[in-house]
Design a protein around this motif. Structure first.
Motif, short mmCIF file in Angstrom:
data_model
loop_
_atom_site.label_atom_id
_atom_site.label_comp_id
_atom_site.label_asym_id
_atom_site.label_seq_id
_atom_site.Cartn_x
_atom_site.Cartn_y
_atom_site.Cartn_z
N MET A 332 0.62 -1.14 0.02
CA MET A 332 0.07 -0.15 0.05
C MET A 332 0.91 1.13 0.05
N THR A 333 2.00 1.11 0.65
CA THR A 333 3.05 2.48 0.64
C THR A 333 3.33 2.82 -0.55
N ILE A 334 3.85 1.46 -1.51
CA ILE A 334 4.15 1.50 -3.01
C ILE A 334 3.12 2.02 -3.64
N ALA A 335 1.68 1.70 -3.41
CA ALA A 335 0.69 2.52 -4.38
C ALA A 335 0.59 3.83 -3.84
N ALA A 336 0.92 4.51 -2.54
CA ALA A 336 0.70 5.74 -2.28
C ALA A 336 1.78 6.58 -3.17
N VAL A 337 3.18 5.98 -3.43
CA VAL A 337 4.04 6.68 -4.12
C VAL A 337 3.43 6.92 -5.52
N PHE A 338 2.98 5.92 -5.87
CA PHE A 338 2.27 6.29 -7.65
C PHE A 338 1.25 7.09 -7.60
N ILE A 339 0.31 7.38 -6.37
CA ILE A 339 -1.09 7.93 -6.58
C ILE A 339 -0.90 9.46 -5.78
N VAL A 340 0.11 9.80 -5.06
CA VAL A 340 0.20 10.70 -4.26
C VAL A 340 0.14 12.27 -5.14
N GLU A 341 0.96 12.18 -6.40
CA GLU A 341 0.65 13.34 -7.15
C GLU A 341 -0.42 13.61 -8.02
N ALA A 342 -1.05 12.56 -8.21
CA ALA A 342 -2.51 12.54 -8.99
C ALA A 342 -3.61 12.84 -7.84
N SER A 343 -3.57 12.20 -6.73
CA SER A 343 -4.68 12.50 -5.66
C SER A 343 -4.54 13.51 -4.90
N GLY A 344 -3.20 13.89 -4.60
CA GLY A 344 -2.80 15.04 -3.83
C GLY A 344 -2.56 14.45 -2.44
N ARG A 345 -2.09 15.23 -1.59
CA ARG A 345 -1.83 14.92 -0.25
C ARG A 345 -2.95 15.03 1.01
N ARG A 346 -3.77 15.97 0.63
CA ARG A 346 -5.04 16.16 1.60
C ARG A 346 -5.99 15.16 1.66
N LEU A 347 -6.38 14.65 0.13
CA LEU A 347 -7.20 13.58 0.09
C LEU A 347 -6.60 12.30 0.77
N LEU A 348 -5.41 11.79 0.39
CA LEU A 348 -4.83 10.59 1.11
C LEU A 348 -4.93 10.61 2.58
N LEU A 349 -4.58 11.84 3.30
CA LEU A 349 -4.57 12.09 4.73
C LEU A 349 -6.17 11.74 5.22
N LEU A 350 -6.91 12.34 4.57
CA LEU A 350 -8.36 12.41 5.17
C LEU A 350 -8.95 10.77 4.72
N CYS A 351 -8.53 10.02 3.62
CA CYS A 351 -9.06 8.64 3.46
C CYS A 351 -8.45 8.15 4.52
N GLY A 352 -7.21 8.26 4.58
CA GLY A 352 -6.28 7.27 5.71
C GLY A 352 -6.92 7.38 6.92
N PHE A 353 -6.98 8.47 7.50
CA PHE A 353 -7.21 8.70 8.95
C PHE A 353 -8.82 8.21 9.02
N GLY A 354 -9.67 8.25 8.19
CA GLY A 354 -11.13 8.12 8.25
C GLY A 354 -11.15 6.31 8.14
N ILE A 355 -10.34 5.60 7.33
CA ILE A 355 -10.24 4.11 7.22
C ILE A 355 -9.89 3.71 8.54
N CYS A 356 -8.73 4.39 9.29
CA CYS A 356 -8.11 4.01 10.50
C CYS A 356 -9.27 4.00 11.57
N CYS A 357 -9.93 5.21 11.59
CA CYS A 357 -10.99 5.26 12.74
C CYS A 357 -12.17 4.17 12.68
N GLY A 358 -12.59 4.06 11.49
CA GLY A 358 -13.72 2.95 11.25
C GLY A 358 -13.13 1.55 11.56
N ALA A 359 -11.69 1.46 11.06
CA ALA A 359 -11.14 -0.08 11.66
C ALA A 359 -10.82 -0.44 12.91
N CYS A 360 -10.37 0.81 13.79
CA CYS A 360 -10.49 0.65 15.40
C CYS A 360 -11.74 0.42 15.91
N VAL A 361 -12.90 1.13 15.27
CA VAL A 361 -14.32 0.85 16.08
C VAL A 361 -14.64 -0.70 15.81
#
Length: 512
Positions: A332-361
């Motif tokens: 998944m980190t390799i995937a982030a290398v390839f998508i960060v310039e297309a998706s941007g930093r902010r979207l990856l942060l929001l999606c990442g913390f959202g997934i972590c929040c739901g997974a913990c619950v």
């Protein structure tokens, strides 16, 4: 206009991945970032044998076994001395990178890897668990320095269109280091009663590789021009990194930044904390680094075996599940290398913390009802894997990238010093407290991590802007309104302005 001329240049002129840039990235990331990840996970699998060694050594000295609480404390210290060392390492970032340069600091940092590697490798022969605890602190200093200096070094080497992708490479090598430790920790390899000391000592090998190879690669051109005033060396380094001689545009942007540095002067940590024009940038990196570490990721890495055992995984299968989780993290980190310039930093942060929040619950629910549902352990494992996926695409790699992009040259070392201190203090807190938290709250401890993820997500949504493909000066301008200052940039395309008047008048910061 100058901007139009820049757009008409061939695509590769906007910044390409040259051999020099690629090798400098790989060598610095392997020699430094790899060790960070390796030492996060290296004591997880062999922990039963290490604790047995602690108990046996204590018995030989004092003629009685260790009490359970004392053993828990010693083991917590063995785990938490690493992030505590990381905290002290992060305090050394600014003075070292300003005095020795980015590359010089990385080369000096190898001392804090080779020495503890020898100490840990000889700990069983010396019959001393104290050596392990001290060595973990020293190798933590190495990690504290490398986790801040490598992103800074690569961020300053990279063209702006590759800064995000190359900025994630250190995190990729951290995950590869974690996976390597997990593979070596398999019982049939080194995670056993005879191999664990060798496993701990192997951390010195990447340091030797970096020590031998990195001197052949350039120092940061920005450091050479802005902080050393050596324009000739900076130009030569930039030409090697870009693969062509025409680097006037980037040199002009650096001169412009140099003028702003002279106006503001060198920023210490205390000055940074009081700088009105950097207030929200500073708050943002503090929140993101706290969120990154207090979200529970290192609870997963430090105590993965314990979590899987609690989830009902058979003891003989735990090591393989742990390795599988590490492999998912790398992928998944390799995937982030390839998508960060297309998706941007902010979207990856929001999606990442959202997934972590739901997974913990979901993990909390799964752990609570697993005794009544036979297949629930599989849900628990799935939740951990989903959590790792979420963290790998955003919270793990992106804060380092954004910290580089939010600050200019004079403030960047101090900013990384603050971010690193917060990062490692939070890491230390999780490593020290989680065993007791797990014992007291059980599965409900992950609800705390879920809440932290949610708070961080809301903050990023409200405050943090998108920084991809922006110059450092443009990012500074984006924060101007939040900081209640006016930043007047000169007319036209700043990076291409070269006249003395435009450089002197390009940046003016005034409070509203």
């Amino acid at each position: 206009m100058a901007a139009d001329e820049e757009c008409k240049k061939p695509l590769e002129k906007r910044g390409r991945l040259t051999a020099v840039l690629t090798l400098a990235t790989l060598i610095s990331a392997f020699g430094s970032s790899f060790q960070y990840g390796y030492n996060v996970a290296v004591i997880n699998s062999p922990s039963p044998f290490m604790q047995q060694f602690y108990n046996t050594t204590y018995m030989e000295r004092y003629g009685r076994p260790l009490e359970e609480n004392v053993l828990t404390l010693l083991w917590s210290l063995s785990v938490s001395m690493y992030p505590l060392g990381g905290f002290f390492g992060s305090l050394m970032v600014a003075p070292l990178v300003n005095r020795l340069g980015r590359k010089g600091a990385l080369l000096f940092n190898n001392i804090f890897s080779i020495v503890p590697a020898v100490m840990m490798g000889l700990s069983e022969i010396a019959k001393s668990y104290e050596i392990i605890i001290v060595a973990r602190f020293i190798v933590g200093i190495c990690a504290g320095l490398s986790s801040n200096v490598v992103p800074m070094y690569l961020g300053e080497l990279s063209p702006k269109n590759l800064r995000g992708a190359l900025g994630i490479i250190p995190q990729l090598f951290i995950t590869i280091g974690i996976l390597s430790a997990q593979v070596l920790g398999i019982r049939n390899i080194l995670g056993n009663s005879t191999g664990w000391t060798l496993m701990l000592g192997l951390t010195g090998i990447p340091a030797l590789v970096e020590l031998l190879l990195l001197p052949f690669f350039p120092e940061s051109p920005r450091y050479m021009l802005i902080q050393r005033g050596d324009e000739k060396t900076a130009r030569k380094a930039l030409q090697r990194l870009r693969g062509w001689d025409d680097v006037d545009a980037e040199m002009s942007e650096m001169r412009l930044e140099d003028q702003s540095e002279k106006a503001e002067g060198h920023l210490s940590v205390l000055t940074l904390l009081s700088q009105r024009s950097l207030r929200w940038q500073l708050v943002s990196i503090i929140i993101m680094n706290m969120g990154q570490q207090l979200s529970g990721v290192n609870a997963i890495y430090y105590y993965a075996d314990s979590i899987y055992a609690t989830a009902g995984v058979k003891q003989s299968d735990i090591q393989y599940v742990t390795v599988g989780t590490g492999a998912v993290n790398v992928f998944m980190t390799i995937a982030a290398v390839f998508i960060v310039e297309a998706s941007g930093r902010r979207l990856l942060l929001l999606c990442g913390f959202g997934i972590c929040c739901g997974a913990c619950v979901l993990l909390t629910v799964a752990l609570n009802i697993q005794e009544t549902v036979t297949w629930m352990p599989y849900i628990s494992i799935t939740c951990v894997i989903i959590y790792v996926i979420g963290h790998a695409i955003g919270p793990s790699p992106i804060p380092y990238v954004v910290t580089t992009e939010m600050f200019r040259q004079s403030a960047r070392p101090a900013a990384f010093m603050v971010a690193g201190s917060v990062h490692w203090l939070s890491n230390f807190t999780v490593g020290l407290v989680f065993p007791f938290l797990e014992r007291g709250l059980g599965p409900y401890s992950f609800i705390i991590f879920s809440f932290i993820c949610l708070v961080t997500l809301v903050y990023i949504w409200l405050v943090v802007p998108e920084t991809k493909n922006k110059t450092f000066l443009e990012v500074c301008q984006m924060f101007a309104k939040k900081n209640k200052v006016q930043i007047k940039l000169g007319d036209g395309d700043l990076p291409l302005k070269e006249s003395k008047e435009s450089l002197e008048d390009a940046i003016k910061v005034t409070a509203f």
